[in-house]
Design a protein around this motif. Structure first.
Motif, PDB file in Angstrom:
ATOM      1  N   TRP A  94      11.901 -54.022 -20.748  1.00 43.19           N
ATOM      2  CA  TRP A  94      11.870 -52.906 -19.800  1.00 43.19           C
ATOM      3  C   TRP A  94      12.846 -53.112 -18.663  1.00 43.19           C
ATOM      4  CZ3 TRP A  94      10.067 -52.826 -14.543  1.00 43.19           C
ATOM      5  CH2 TRP A  94       9.597 -54.044 -14.074  1.00 43.19           C
ATOM      6  N   MET A 183       3.922 -54.297 -10.776  1.00 46.76           N
ATOM      7  CA  MET A 183       4.598 -53.809 -11.977  1.00 46.76           C
ATOM      8  C   MET A 183       5.072 -54.980 -12.851  1.00 46.76           C
ATOM      9  SD  MET A 183       5.783 -51.271 -13.441  1.00 46.76           S
ATOM     10  CE  MET A 183       6.492 -51.588 -15.010  1.00 46.76           C
ATOM     11  N   ASP A 193      -2.348 -48.152 -20.462  1.00 45.96           N
ATOM     12  CA  ASP A 193      -2.403 -47.121 -19.425  1.00 45.96           C
ATOM     13  C   ASP A 193      -2.194 -47.715 -18.028  1.00 45.96           C
ATOM     14  OD1 ASP A 193      -2.823 -45.263 -21.327  1.00 45.96           O
ATOM     15  OD2 ASP A 193      -4.994 -45.081 -21.003  1.00 45.96           O
ATOM     16  N   LYS A 196       1.475 -48.091 -17.563  1.00 46.52           N
ATOM     17  CA  LYS A 196       2.176 -46.804 -17.435  1.00 46.52           C
ATOM     18  C   LYS A 196       1.915 -46.164 -16.080  1.00 46.52           C
ATOM     19  CE  LYS A 196       2.151 -45.931 -22.375  1.00 46.52           C
ATOM     20  NZ  LYS A 196       1.141 -45.579 -23.372  1.00 46.52           N
ATOM     21  N   GLU A 197       0.676 -46.275 -15.646  1.00 45.63           N
ATOM     22  CA  GLU A 197       0.326 -45.681 -14.362  1.00 45.63           C
ATOM     23  C   GLU A 197       1.054 -46.385 -13.220  1.00 45.63           C
ATOM     24  OE1 GLU A 197      -3.762 -45.015 -11.938  1.00 45.63           O
ATOM     25  OE2 GLU A 197      -3.893 -44.946 -14.135  1.00 45.63           O
ATOM     26  N   CYS A 198       1.124 -47.680 -13.335  1.00 50.30           N
ATOM     27  CA  CYS A 198       1.791 -48.489 -12.317  1.00 50.30           C
ATOM     28  C   CYS A 198       3.278 -48.113 -12.260  1.00 50.30           C
ATOM     29  CB  CYS A 198       1.609 -49.963 -12.668  1.00 50.30           C
ATOM     30  SG  CYS A 198       2.266 -51.105 -11.470  1.00 50.30           S
ATOM     31  N   LEU A 199       3.901 -47.983 -13.417  1.00 53.46           N
ATOM     32  CA  LEU A 199       5.317 -47.626 -13.485  1.00 53.46           C
ATOM     33  C   LEU A 199       5.547 -46.246 -12.873  1.00 53.46           C
ATOM     34  CD1 LEU A 199       8.082 -48.552 -14.564  1.00 53.46           C
ATOM     35  CD2 LEU A 199       7.529 -47.497 -16.754  1.00 53.46           C
ATOM     36  N   ALA A 200       4.637 -45.303 -13.217  1.00 49.38           N
ATOM     37  CA  ALA A 200       4.790 -43.937 -12.726  1.00 49.38           C
ATOM     38  C   ALA A 200       4.642 -43.856 -11.208  1.00 49.38           C
ATOM     39  CB  ALA A 200       3.760 -43.026 -13.402  1.00 49.38           C
ATOM     40  N   ASN A 201       3.883 -44.786 -10.632  1.00 50.24           N
ATOM     41  CA  ASN A 201       3.626 -44.734  -9.188  1.00 50.24           C
ATOM     42  C   ASN A 201       4.518 -45.653  -8.367  1.00 50.24           C
ATOM     43  OD1 ASN A 201       1.603 -42.829  -9.460  1.00 50.24           O
ATOM     44  ND2 ASN A 201       0.065 -44.399  -9.894  1.00 50.24           N
ATOM     45  N   GLY A 203       7.440 -45.237  -7.234  1.00 45.67           N
ATOM     46  CA  GLY A 203       8.075 -44.526  -6.134  1.00 45.67           C
ATOM     47  C   GLY A 203       9.344 -45.213  -5.678  1.00 45.67           C
TER      48      GLY A 203
END
Ligand code: HEM
Ligand code: FES
Lengths: 414, 107
Positions: A94, A183, A193, A196-201, A203
């Motif tokens: 990643w 992350m 999940d 993914k949630e951590c990556l999306a948040n 910011g």
């Protein structure tokens, strides 16, 4: 990027798991496991010296000796395929692999030598009095408040201040370092999940950290500047220096914060142990060691086989991921007497909370020093600590700690 | 089987039989020899596994790496020409006895 071994050239494939090895459908990354992993670790330790985790297609080692054997044989169990679940030899990582954590000798040795110099006990001595002064300020403020938050007021605040200054990153925006570290440690596990949630948040965290690692944004006398100076001297490249500043920040902050919080929680839950420390604050360093053993921050990471081999009598193919549970090794009754007892008088050295072998934590001396100074200062000034309600646990795929811990502290009478 | 002889600062000696390839620090820790702390567990970060090698033993070992050199600068008791970090020493083939003296303090 170099490939040691192409996937299609796997020399031999054994049916996995090999007959006789216990196969488990257990998911070490499930929330109910992360909430209290230790009964699960016991289950795995008792199932055998090596077990198969069906869900991820990996072997796992959980006993003290088998964990140590894997970590101290880097020629067979390498890090260059990544120390997470993803195999960098066969899958796209990643982010760019770390040039210290995720490389093997001889590349590793070169980078490691630079860290050894910058983070040596001698280099750290210069920082002692600054760290002590900061710890005093923070503990005094906690005493003044009476009711405070052990995480926010000390476990978070202290490393963000002193470690941030020691690296030399800008003062404004350091809170972005925490989600970035979160992350990085989630990414050692599966792309679940939580990840993914951590990556999306994330910011603006990634952008902040990228800027913070640039030479012109660093102070002239911190570890960051020293890494760039090592590049000037030709030990590493300038690009490497920037990456290593980033590694220092992602590896060195969440971990020390969580460790300090774990120390406070366990001392709060065990007033007899707190009393031992309070009456003899010199035990702060041994206390940190016991915290790392009993309530490890880093729970698990991977190695990957470089060749066909045998582990605990089980034949392994090349490119096989092996999940290494250091937190379980630290509770193995085969090695520790009364392992489930938190005992600050115990000799806890030899625990693998910082890993073991050539990749054993490069920042462990400064991590110990931060923990020691914070705990010693607390123990010198505070009579009692009382947890007010349950501390709030943070869920991460590989590291364990708390995000909030309301507590009451009372000052020592002099 | 080779023997490692640990000599404490007070002169007492302990002999331990080991296999070729044994680590000098780990052998001491497993045998509860006082005087070696090894806080970092062999990661060459702490300099608390300092020993002095007896002359004949010294030549048997690999030379000092850059990392060990750096750490030897951090030892608590005086660094001498025969100073080594025991975690970096593995018993080589072809030697019967290794004698290491332990410093009075590791820090
Ligand atoms: C209590 C806090 C800490 C804990 C529990 C911790 C834990 C660990 C562990 C278990 C490893 C080994 C990973 C592996 O073998 O694959 C490691 C490696 C590493 N840590 Fe830490 N760490 C802490 C603090 C720090 C700090 C403060 C820094 C930076 C100053 C740091 C920098 C590193 C680096 C650079 C590596 C890679 C070393 C190598 O591959 O040679 N860590 N850490
Ligand atoms: S055990 Fe830490 S340097 Fe040898």
């Amino acid at each position: 990027m170099k490939f040691q071994q192409q996937p299609e050239s796997r020399s031999h494939s054994y049916p996995v798991p090999v007959e006789g090895v216990t196969s488990l459908d257990f998911d070490p990354y499930a929330s109910e496991v992360l909430r209290d992993p230790y009964p699960h670790y016991e289950m795995m330790r008792e199932a055998g010296p090596i077990v198969w985790l069906e869900k991820y297609g990996v072997y796992a080692v959980t006993r003290y000796d088998s964990v140590r054997n894997v970590l101290t044989d880097p020629e067979t169990y390498c890090s260059s395929a990544g120390v997470g679940l993803t195999n960098f030899h066969t899958e796209e990582p990643w982010r760019q692999p770390s040039i210290i954590l995720e490389v093997d000798p001889p590349e590793h040795t070169k980078t490691r030598a630079v860290f050894t110099r910058i983070l040596s006990p001698r280099a750290l001595k210069k920082l002692t009095s600054t760290f002590e002064a900061q710890a005093e300020l923070m503990v005094d403020r906690m005493i003044e408040k009476g009711v405070c938050d052990g995480v926010k007021d000390l476990a978070d605040a202290f490393p963000i201040k002193v470690f941030g200054d020691a690296v030399g990153v800008p003062k404004d925006g350091r809170e972005h370092l925490l989600p970035y570290g979160d992350m990085v440690f989630n990414a050692f596990g599966p792309a679940n999940d939580r990840f993914k949630e951590c990556l999306a948040n994330l910011g603006p965290a990634t952008e902040w950290i990228t800027n913070a690692c640039q030479r012109e944004n660093l102070t002239s006398d911190g570890f960051g500047a020293e890494l760039y100076a090592a590049a000037d001297a030709g030990d590493i490249s300038h690009e490497d220096a920037g990456m290593l500043v980033r590694t220092t920040l992602s590896a060195g902050l969440d971990t020390t914060i969580f460790t300090m919080g774990n120390a406070l929680v366990n001392l709060g839950r065990n007033p007899d142990q707190w009393a031992v420390l309070r009456d003899d604050p010199k035990r702060a360093r041994a206390t940190i060691e016991e915290v790392l053993r009993y309530d490890s921050t880093f729970h698990s990471f991977y190695r990957t086989t470089t060749k066909e081999t045998e582990l605990e009598g089980v034949p392994l193919a090349r490119e096989q991921k092996v999940l290494v549970f250091v937190a379980s090794a630290n509770r193995d009754p085969r090695h520790w007497a009364d392992p489930d007892r938190f005992d600050v008088l115990r000799k806890a050295t030899g625990n693998m909370g910082f890993g073991a072998g050539i990749h054993g934590c490069a920042g462990q001396m400064i991590a110990r020093m931060e923990g020691e100074i914070a705990l010693r200062t607390l123990a010198s000034k505070v009579e009692s600590i009382e947890l007010l309600g349950e501390p709030i646990l943070h869920f991460n795929n590989t590291v364990r700690g708390y995000t909030s811990m309301p507590m009451r502290v009372t000052a020592k009478k002099h | 089987m080779p023997t490692i002889t640990y000599e404490l600062a007070d002169g007492t000696r302990t002999d331990i039989k080991v296999d070729v390839g044994a680590n000098v620090m780990r052998t001491a820790i497993d045998a509860d020899i006082p005087g070696i702390v090894a806080e970092c567990g062999g990661a060459a970060m702490c300099a608390t596994c300092h020993v002095y090698l007896e002359k004949d033993s010294a030549s048997a070992f690999t030379t000092i790496s850059d990392v060990e050199e750096e750490m030897l600068e951090c030892v608590a008791e005086d660094r001498q020409p025969e100073s080594r970090l025991s975690c970096q020493l593995y018993v080589p083939e072809g030697i019967e006895q290794i004698i290491v003296r332990l410093p009075e303090t590791q820090g």
